[in-house]
Design an enzyme around this catalytic site. Structure first.
Site, PDB file in Angstrom:
ATOM      1  N   THR B 313       0.219 -12.129   4.884  1.00 21.96           N
ATOM      2  CA  THR B 313      -0.058 -10.730   5.200  1.00 21.96           C
ATOM      3  C   THR B 313       1.258  -9.976   5.412  1.00 21.96           C
ATOM      4  O   THR B 313       1.445  -8.873   4.910  1.00 21.96           O
ATOM      5  CB  THR B 313      -0.916 -10.619   6.475  1.00 21.96           C
ATOM      6  N   GLY B 314       2.146 -10.610   6.147  1.00 21.82           N
ATOM      7  CA  GLY B 314       3.443  -9.978   6.372  1.00 21.82           C
ATOM      8  C   GLY B 314       4.195  -9.790   5.073  1.00 21.82           C
ATOM      9  O   GLY B 314       4.652  -8.689   4.749  1.00 21.82           O
ATOM     10  N   TRP B 316       3.142  -9.640   2.106  1.00 18.46           N
ATOM     11  CA  TRP B 316       2.505  -8.691   1.190  1.00 18.46           C
ATOM     12  C   TRP B 316       3.037  -7.278   1.412  1.00 18.46           C
ATOM     13  O   TRP B 316       3.150  -6.492   0.485  1.00 18.46           O
ATOM     14  CB  TRP B 316       0.986  -8.719   1.403  1.00 18.46           C
ATOM     15  N   HIS B 317       3.390  -6.964   2.656  1.00 24.08           N
ATOM     16  CA  HIS B 317       3.816  -5.600   2.961  1.00 24.08           C
ATOM     17  C   HIS B 317       5.217  -5.259   2.481  1.00 24.08           C
ATOM     18  O   HIS B 317       5.610  -4.097   2.518  1.00 24.08           O
ATOM     19  CB  HIS B 317       3.705  -5.327   4.464  1.00 24.08           C
ATOM     20  N   GLY B 318       5.959  -6.249   2.060  1.00 24.91           N
ATOM     21  CA  GLY B 318       7.273  -5.911   1.541  1.00 24.91           C
ATOM     22  C   GLY B 318       8.152  -7.129   1.439  1.00 24.91           C
ATOM     23  O   GLY B 318       7.960  -8.118   2.153  1.00 24.91           O
TER      24      GLY B 318
END
Lengths: 516, 471
Positions: B313-314, B316-318
């Site tokens: 999840t982390g 995925w954000h950048g």
């Protein structure tokens, strides 16, 4: 009995719901029609109305419409440019900008607005400070203007026809001047000057820069020797006198900075105490309220300080000059901040024309080619351009020949603060050479010797004297070596210089004159 | 192109609506939608259309393959192929720079760091593509027979750039056949304008101040500056992202699509667990259904599963370490909550939970904001008042004051207050004589006002950052 009452209520509720649904269906249709009309109508207006090409409000040329080619579409450049063009040149742009400013005022309590970064108050290292105050730092192109106009740059801007020189450069000048200070904090709200709204730019200052500035000027003195007087005048800006008390701690003392510079000479440079002279007249209109420059009246008091140092008496500002005005001046501080209070407080731009006789010659900074004679005051300026009136802004090297016979020739090294000051010199010197530190591309020491100059004046505002890029300019002119030109070019330069000294008067022919 | 753009709102959208409603039947409407979507996507970065087309063709065939080999073991090959290719695309275009820099650092090599301009929306459509193939494999959706039907699903401009991540099974029927109801079209417009207002009027204003306060050199100027900066950034993120989702959902409604909700007042949560059920719902449920549960969910090695999910999840954000940190931060919070904290919070008064969550989220966004660790550290210590940071400074005060009403409105709008007001209006309209006309007029004037102010603000070229480019 009870039951029927309940049922009655339920029926009533149902009926109300039914009526509501019916009405709501109407509302939805009206809403759809309304929304569609709004976006279609706006869309049509945006597509069909004439688009502005320049913004008077911001004083700049707006983005141009890109041409569609397969290549720039695929690279994505077309889309980027087009989107930019589309929003940048929106019809009624200036009105919309005003609305936006007005809306921004409603976002909160009217409180002091700072624009840009607030400069870090003076330190002893200087490094973190000067980055905040690029005097010539960010030109729109992102390159250093010092480099652009230097002679070794072959790609320098092509010469505009002589008659257009001044108008062309005025615009450039305007943009540059704004860029000069654009990284500084500007305070607008609650600043009052002469009883009206004003903006003030916060001063950072750096001792390291100041020392370097003082030492370089001392180098000039050493190189020029005893025959040439070297004066240095660092003038305060409006922040020094008009910043409200509560903001004082965001702005360093310009007085301290000037004192530091004046005490850091390593040679016999003559300091001119413009500070005392100016600070004695702070109730007069000596700074522009909406612009980062001083007014010509402020420049006069600096001139008075110079006169004191060279043993002259200046003419009286209120009676010995032709006093003229331009209405509706709103200057660079507004252009940078877009602050509505500044726009709504235009100033009357007052200028003072000396009554004595003189002739003004203009030369190209790069080639020193003569541009003929021209007026000292370009009086057809208006709006935000008024300060560009003096010397037709900074872009040309200027020489003024007066009818005095003092035996003194002065050369002034300045940035744009100097422009308002120069006209006063016609009452004190035979010849006045004006060199903008940011553009001159010659060895200044040789030039001064060649012209037989007797007095050299460095005139800079406190910001400029604390800014490395400007000091770089002073160093550049000092160390500039003819050796970097080839022999043909050197010959050319020498020939031009010779033309200037001996035949200045004869260059004045009708074809070649700078027209207004 | 982005939604918060005058060209999009007043040229692209009207022309699209004309063409869309000129087309009579669903298949024709689909073609219009595809054409406009591809134009929308190619505006600015035409090259990456190829990548989108490639991904759609590839997964269309994967879907066909799985359908043909239904109930055979072979079918799983389609899923493997799809996941491999989609994740590789993500790895190459989004993470290669970070990977190579990491390898260089670890092995002290100096391999050339690739510098791709990340294709917009890539994180969203690759995930959507995966949901399709997996849903078909699981028998939750039927494989799309027509390629154009699948291309439409993947390329629809409403959600192409910034989500929500719409699962194929959620829209498969509407791709074949849908109708637009007047009531929904009207609601869609309202949703679109509200989303626009959230983005342009709230998020942009909050973001402009947040960037000024957090764009410090060295240290934030005061404790107040650090806190206010991070809080305003939290507001910006919420309004930016949820505003964009609102616009997507609104335009979907206008065209007969029903997209799932993506935000449900996340900041009123009382635990991180609840927060993630309310924030970016489509992403959270994607990771739940397509990663956490396949890994074994609660049944086996739950801790490991949670760690993997929150790492992803982390990430995925950048492509930056701070995003991974941020993901793991929430992973840890969730594990702690599962172990005991949730129970403790339940026994305490409600406001404790709110306070805990808000502070936890704010620190989370602080990690999220700073890609530079040393600046993150500086902000963190300033928030704790360390290093002799002053409590407050005039400059920050003046900045906050000059947007005070708007900031208060933004904070208020993080709660369901708008919904309460609108319910109140509904009651008045129904039960008061003449109430309907008044309420309707107020509503229209308010919405048109929001549209007008957004237009003015956009045309003035105010701050209009696009946060999703990193995602």
């Amino acid at each position: 009995m009870k039951k029927s009452k309940k049922r009655l209520l339920a029926e009533k509720e149902q009926a109300a719901e039914k009526v509501y649904q019916k009405r709501h269906a109407v509302y939805q249709r009206v809403w759809i029609v309304m929304f569609l009309s709004v976006i279609f109508f706006t869309g049509l207006c945006l597509a069909l109305l004439n688009r502005p090409t320049v913004s008077e409000r911001e004083n700049r040329t707006l983005t141009e419409k890109p041409e569609l080619t397969a290549e720039n579409y695929i690279s994505g450049e077309f889309a980027d440019q087009y989107t930019k063009y589309f929003s940048d040149t929106i019809p009624f742009r200036d009105t919309l900008l005003n609305l936006s400013s007005a809306f921004n005022k409603l976002k909160g309590i009217d409180s002091p607005t700072f624009y840009g970064n607030v400069a870090v108050v003076a330190d002893d290292q200087g490094n973190s400070v000067e980055t905040n105050i690029p005097v010539t730092g960010t030109e729109p192109t992102g390159t250093d203007p010092l480099v652009i106009t230097r002679p070794e740059d072959d790609n320098a801007v092509t010469e505009p026809p002589v008659t257009e020189t001044v108008t062309e450069t005025e615009e450039e000048e305007e943009v540059k001047d704004i860029a000069e200070f654009s990284h500084n904090g500007i305070v607008v709200d609650s600043v009052k000057m002469y009883g009206d709204n004003a903006g003030v730019m916060l001063f950072g200052g750096s001792k390291t820069c100041g020392t370097r500035y003082a030492e370089l000027i001392s180098d000039y003195k050493t190189a020029l020797g005893d025959e040439v007087n070297v004066y240095n005048m660092v003038v305060p800006t409006s922040a020094e006198f008009y910043l409200p008390k509560k903001f004082r701690r965001f702005s360093a003392s310009e007085k301290d900075s000037i004192d530091h510079i004046y005490s850091s000479y390593t040679a016999d440079v003559i300091p001119i105490d413009a500070y005392s002279e100016i600070s004695a007249h702070t109730d007069e209109y000596i700074y522009l309220r909406t612009d980062h420059h001083w007014s010509q009246r402020g420049a006069y008091y600096a001139y008075a300080a110079l006169c004191k140092a060279i043993g002259q008496t200046p003419p009286d500002i209120d009676s010995d000059y032709e006093t003229l005005t331009k209405e509706g001046f709103v200057g660079s501080l507004y252009t940078y901040t877009n602050d509505i209070t500044l726009k709504n407080s235009p100033e009357i731009f007052t200028y003072y024309k000396p009554k004595s006789e003189y002739t003004t010659y203009y030369y190209d900074y790069k080639t020193l080619e003569s541009k003929g004679t021209g007026p000292l005051f370009y009086e057809n300026v208006s709006g935000g351009n008024c300060y560009g009136m003096f010397l037709g802004a900074d872009a040309l090297h200027t020489k003024i020949v007066t009818e005095l016979n003092t035996g003194r020739k002065i050369c002034v090294f300045k940035e744009s603060y100097g422009n308002a000051f120069i006209p006063f010199l016609v009452d004190s010197f035979d010849e006045i050479y004006v060199i903008d530190i940011r553009y001159f591309g010659r060895n200044a020491v040789e030039y001064i010797k060649e012209m037989g100059i007797t007095d050299v004046l460095f005139l800079n505002n406190a910001f400029a004297a604390n800014t490395n890029s400007l000091i770089d300019g002073i160093e550049y002119m000092y160390t500039y070596d003819y050796g970097t030109l080839d022999s043909e070019e050197v010959a050319e330069v020498r020939q031009y210089m010779a033309t200037m000294t001996t035949a200045a008067e004869t260059t004045d022919n009708a074809d070649n004159s700078v027209s207004q | 192109m982005v939604f918060s753009d005058i060209f999009f709102l007043f040229e692209f959208l009207p022309i699209f609506l004309v063409c869309y409603f000129a087309a009579s039947k669903t298949p024709a409407k689909n073609i219009v939608l595809i054409c406009f979507s591809l134009f929308f996507y190619s505006w600015g970065e035409p090259v990456w259309v190829c990548l989108l087309l490639f991904s759609s063709v590839f997964d269309y065939f994967n879907g066909r393959f799985i359908a043909e080999h239904k109930d055979e073991k072979k079918a799983v090959l389609g899923v493997i192929a799809s996941c491999t290719v989609n994740l590789s695309i993500l790895a190459v275009f989004k993470y290669s720079g970070m990977l190579v820099t990491g390898i260089n650092g670890l092995l002290s090599l100096s391999l050339p760091v690739p510098d791709f301009h990340m294709p917009i929306g890539i994180s969203f459509y690759t995930f959507q593509s995966i949901t399709y193939v997996v849903d078909v494999y699981r028998g939750q959706a039927r494989a799309q027979k027509k390629y154009l039907g699948y291309l439409l699903y993947l390329s629809m401009f409403f959600q192409l750039v910034a989500g929500p991540i719409v699962r194929y099974s959620a829209v498969s029927r509407e791709i074949e056949n849908r109708s637009v109801k007047i009531a929904e079209f009207s609601d869609g417009i309202t949703r679109l304008i509200m989303g626009l207002g959230k983005k342009v009027l709230l998020a942009n204003s909050m973001g402009a101040i947040a960037d000024e306060l957090l764009g410090f050199d060295g240290m934030p100027s005061s404790v107040l500056a650090a806190w206010a900066g991070v809080i305003l950034y939290s507001l910006q993120l919420y309004f930016d992202f949820s505003g964009y989702s609102d616009m997507a959902i609104g335009m979907g409604l206008m065209c007969g699509f029903h997209f799932p909700e993506n935000f449900n007042y996340p900041y009123i949560s009382r635990s991180a667990t609840e927060f993630w059920r309310r924030w970016h719902i489509s992403l959270g449920s994607f990771f739940r259904d397509y990663l956490y549960i396949p890994l074994g969910g609660n049944r086996r090695h739950q801790l490991l599963n949670l760690a993997i999910v929150w790492f992803c999840t982390g990430l995925w954000h950048g492509a930056s370490t701070n995003f991974i940190l941020w993901g793991l931060y929430f992973g840890v919070l969730l594990i702690i909550e599962k172990k005991f904290l949730l129970k403790v919070l339940e026994s305490l008064p409600k406001f404790v939970g709110h306070l805990y969550l808000i502070i936890a989220v704010i620190f989370g966004w602080m990690i999220f904001y700073f890609t530079d660790m040393s600046r993150m550290g500086a902000c963190f210590s300033a928030m704790l008042g360390k290093n002799g940071t002053e409590l407050t400074d005039l400059l920050t005060q003046s900045k906050l004051q000059s947007s005070l009403w708007l900031i208060m409105a933004a904070i208020l709008l993080c709660t369901p207050v708008y919904k309460a007001v609108s319910d109140f209006g509904h009651r008045i309209a129904k039960n008061t004589k003449g109430g309907f006309a008044v309420v309707s007029a107020v509503k229209m004037i308010f919405l048109l006002g929001v549209l007008f102010l957004s237009f003015v603000s956009l045309s003035a070229g105010n701050y209009n950052a696009f946060l999703y480019f990193r995602f």
